[in-house]
Design a protein around this motif. Sequence first.
Motif, PDB file in Angstrom:
ATOM      1  N   HIS A  99      42.352  29.881  40.927  1.00 31.21           N
ATOM      2  CA  HIS A  99      43.189  28.674  40.927  1.00 31.21           C
ATOM      3  C   HIS A  99      43.679  28.395  42.347  1.00 31.21           C
ATOM      4  O   HIS A  99      43.471  27.314  42.884  1.00 31.21           O
ATOM      5  N   PHE A 100      44.309  29.375  42.968  1.00 30.76           N
ATOM      6  CA  PHE A 100      44.784  29.225  44.341  1.00 30.76           C
ATOM      7  C   PHE A 100      43.619  29.326  45.322  1.00 30.76           C
ATOM      8  O   PHE A 100      42.627  29.996  45.070  1.00 30.76           O
ATOM      9  N   SER A 101      43.768  28.659  46.452  1.00 31.85           N
ATOM     10  CA  SER A 101      42.669  28.589  47.412  1.00 31.85           C
ATOM     11  C   SER A 101      42.528  29.889  48.203  1.00 31.85           C
ATOM     12  O   SER A 101      43.513  30.479  48.633  1.00 31.85           O
ATOM     13  N   PRO A 102      41.278  30.288  48.482  1.00 28.84           N
ATOM     14  CA  PRO A 102      41.035  31.444  49.347  1.00 28.84           C
ATOM     15  C   PRO A 102      40.832  31.069  50.813  1.00 28.84           C
ATOM     16  O   PRO A 102      40.661  31.941  51.650  1.00 28.84           O
ATOM     17  N   VAL A 103      40.823  29.763  51.118  1.00 27.40           N
ATOM     18  CA  VAL A 103      40.603  29.323  52.500  1.00 27.40           C
ATOM     19  C   VAL A 103      41.575  28.200  52.848  1.00 27.40           C
ATOM     20  O   VAL A 103      41.999  27.433  51.981  1.00 27.40           O
TER      21      VAL A 103
END
Length: 237
Positions: A162-166
């Motif tokens: 869900h949350f961005s990795p970049v």
Amino acid sequence: MIRLAAVSDLHFKSSEIGSVKTRLFGVNDTADLLLLPGDLIDSGTADDARLLVRELEDITLPILAVVGNHEFSAGMIGQVLDIYRQSGIRLLDGDAADFIIRRESIGVVGTRGCRGGFGESALQPTYEPEVSYWLDVAEAEVLKIESGLGSIITDYRVVMTHFSPVRGTLEGEVPEEIPFYGSGMLCEPVDRLGADVIIHGHSHKGQQRGTSPGGIPVYNVAATVIPAPYIIVELGS
């Protein structure tokens, strides 16, 4: 070729009955799997979760999802997730789902991910208990991705959070808020162990496309970002 349909952050409400069904009309004919990276409902209530799964009842594809922050909004997360699961949605939380599609194999690893920021602006250890808690959560999410990727040997590998990795897919958000949209720690196991694509949501004002430090394509599939009701990611030729 394997075709993934993906959209997140539907933020479905009881006042929008029919909207998700309309958005996903035709997806059975255009994709092999449907990925929903969180925030499927806005209120976090069991009632809206029940209404949401009715919107999905005509979909015959396997549906894979991870939890978003809005699933927690009403303090009914257990009920909401039970409703999702009972409808046939496969919720991923550090585990992997694998499929054989037209003689090719694909594995999807999913987890919610975490906040914390990127690069020099990322949250760092200070030994304060509240900071340590945030970092412990991040490390647990990283280990989930590592474990999931380590469990699959398939032709194609997909990571869904869900949350961005970049940071790249978050450009357009208020700069001061970017650390709350994701964490660069999530990329480390993906770049180290390998994947074909990373798919995430949560960022309503970000960019659709980015890359991990190791060059893996990253897609932000929030409904307000993508140029269509859902996007199709094609793997193979």
